[in-house]
Design a protein around this motif. Structure first.
Motif, PDB file in Angstrom:
ATOM      1  N   UNK A   6      38.519  30.330  39.802  1.00  0.00           N
ATOM      2  CA  UNK A   6      37.984  30.439  41.093  1.00  0.00           C
ATOM      3  C   UNK A   6      36.840  31.190  41.195  1.00  0.00           C
ATOM      4  N   UNK A   7      36.285  31.901  40.396  1.00  0.00           N
ATOM      5  CA  UNK A   7      35.210  32.656  40.145  1.00  0.00           C
ATOM      6  C   UNK A   7      35.209  33.863  41.328  1.00  0.00           C
ATOM      7  N   UNK A   8      36.511  34.387  41.455  1.00  0.00           N
ATOM      8  CA  UNK A   8      36.900  35.328  42.168  1.00  0.00           C
ATOM      9  C   UNK A   8      37.327  36.839  41.801  1.00  0.00           C
ATOM     10  N   UNK A   9      37.215  37.848  42.513  1.00  0.00           N
ATOM     11  CA  UNK A   9      37.899  39.165  41.961  1.00  0.00           C
ATOM     12  C   UNK A   9      38.697  39.724  43.132  1.00  0.00           C
ATOM     13  N   UNK A  10      39.789  40.295  42.720  1.00  0.00           N
ATOM     14  CA  UNK A  10      40.462  41.133  43.605  1.00  0.00           C
ATOM     15  C   UNK A  10      40.923  42.552  43.020  1.00  0.00           C
ATOM     16  N   UNK A  11      41.153  43.567  43.946  1.00  0.00           N
ATOM     17  CA  UNK A  11      41.408  44.668  43.562  1.00  0.00           C
ATOM     18  C   UNK A  11      43.082  45.129  43.971  1.00  0.00           C
ATOM     19  N   UNK A  12      43.786  45.600  42.715  1.00  0.00           N
ATOM     20  CA  UNK A  12      45.117  46.007  43.190  1.00  0.00           C
ATOM     21  C   UNK A  12      45.473  47.368  42.814  1.00  0.00           C
ATOM     22  N   UNK A  13      46.289  48.043  43.514  1.00  0.00           N
ATOM     23  CA  UNK A  13      46.748  49.540  42.985  1.00  0.00           C
ATOM     24  C   UNK A  13      48.083  49.232  42.319  1.00  0.00           C
ATOM     25  N   UNK A  14      48.330  49.937  41.150  1.00  0.00           N
ATOM     26  CA  UNK A  14      49.570  49.726  40.574  1.00  0.00           C
ATOM     27  C   UNK A  14      50.261  50.762  39.887  1.00  0.00           C
ATOM     28  N   UNK A  15      51.142  50.912  39.429  1.00  0.00           N
ATOM     29  CA  UNK A  15      52.012  52.130  38.716  1.00  0.00           C
ATOM     30  C   UNK A  15      51.743  52.017  37.100  1.00  0.00           C
ATOM     31  N   UNK A  16      51.742  50.720  36.642  1.00  0.00           N
ATOM     32  CA  UNK A  16      51.725  50.460  35.364  1.00  0.00           C
ATOM     33  C   UNK A  16      50.986  49.171  35.113  1.00  0.00           C
ATOM     34  N   UNK A  17      50.202  49.208  33.865  1.00  0.00           N
ATOM     35  CA  UNK A  17      49.753  47.836  33.371  1.00  0.00           C
ATOM     36  C   UNK A  17      50.395  47.433  32.178  1.00  0.00           C
ATOM     37  N   UNK A  18      50.613  46.345  32.137  1.00  0.00           N
ATOM     38  CA  UNK A  18      51.024  45.885  30.781  1.00  0.00           C
ATOM     39  C   UNK A  18      50.061  44.736  30.266  1.00  0.00           C
TER      40      UNK A  18
END
Ligand SMILES: Cc1cc2nc3c(=O)[nH]c(=O)nc-3n(C[C@H](O)[C@H](O)[C@H](O)COP(=O)(O)OP(=O)(O)OC[C@H]3O[C@@H](n4cnc5c(N)ncnc54)[C@H](O)[C@@H]3O)c2cc1C
Length: 237
Positions: free
Chosen positions: A18-30
């Protein structure tokens, strides 16, 4: 996933379709990516030592895969679903791994079959500007078909469709760096206790997939993921 900012752990997620970007806050990244992708994604967030360790790795392999649709009479009666053909062209040490659809299994219409053959190949030549990519792909295709012609009847009367994939194909469609597949290889220097861990130098960023212990294959990556789940449960409850 395009970028990770740490503190707070914030993910900038890119959707290539979709050629889009979004921002997420998170506790962990896998991160389910090869280590070469991880270093590209995290850049200076990772210590220099981790970058150097990745840079020192022998180059992992890519794969060349040929996908054929054939008339079933191209195959011997009662052909097994999987075969391995050892290299018939001298001392190259290559094998073709072959999967054949079975009559009635839904992968091909009645009287036809799919045949998928793959071999490992160094990734570098497929990305080198002084190698003619189209010609290299043609050579690999012709060689694989010639190798299989010792066992199957592959000619104009039986071959219905043909496609091939190279490390460039895997890089484009899976986003794996240089189309590497098959993990990092099995060497004493980077297997078992010396393998890349699911833990990264960043406490809340973890790694899964065929680049961590125990390595490639559906079973291997599932085992690695299960180990990570246990680690996370122990560490974070
Ligand atoms: C030709 C071939 C035949 C094989 N045959 C077998 C077999 O018969 N049996 C077996 O057990 N194993 C087989 N394997 C190995 C097995 O496929 C792999 O070991 C396994 O798929 C690796 O899993 P993974 O999760 O590490 O990586 P992947 O399966 O590659 O999953 C990683 C995912 O992350 C996505 N990704 C990467 N970068 C990004 C990014 N920046 N943003 C978003 N998404 C991203 C990719 O698109 C991909 O979907 C084969 C591999 C190949 C290439």
């Amino acid at each position: 996933m395009h970028a990770i900012e740490l503190d707070p752990l914030r993910l900038l997620v890119g959707d290539r379709l979709r050629q889009s970007q979004s921002c997420h806050e998170t506790d962990l990244v896998i991160a389910n990516v090869p280590v070469h992708n991880l270093t590209n994604l995290l850049g200076a967030h990772l210590p220099q030592g981790y970058h150097q360790r990745v840079a020192r790795l022998p180059e992992p392999t890519g794969a060349f895969v040929i996908y054929l649709a054939v008339r079933r009479h191209a195959l011997p009666d009662q052909a097994p679903p999987h075969m391995q053909i050892l290299d018939a062209f001298g001392a190259l040490g290559r094998s073709l791994f072959i999967s054949l659809s079975q009559e009635g299994d839904g992968r091909a219409p009645a009287g036809c079959a799919t045949l998928t053959a793959s071999e490992f190949t160094p990734a570098a030549p497929w990305f080198t500007s002084d190698v003619d990519y189209v010609d290299l792909k043609r050579q690999f295709t012709q060689r694989a078909i010639a190798q299989m012609q010792n066992y199957f009847l592959l000619d104009e009367s039986t071959l219905l469709h043909q496609e091939s994939a190279t490390p460039r194909t895997f890089a484009r469609f899976t986003a794996r760096h240089r189309g590497y597949v098959g993990g990092l290889g099995m060497r004493i220097a980077d297997f078992g206790p010396f393998a890349f861990s699911s833990r990264t130098p960043l406490g809340r960023v973890f790694l899964v997939g065929d680049n961590i212990h125990p390595g490639e294959g559906t079973a291997g990556v599932s085992y690695g993921a299960q180990t990570l789940v246990r680690q996370i449960c122990q560490q974070f409850g």
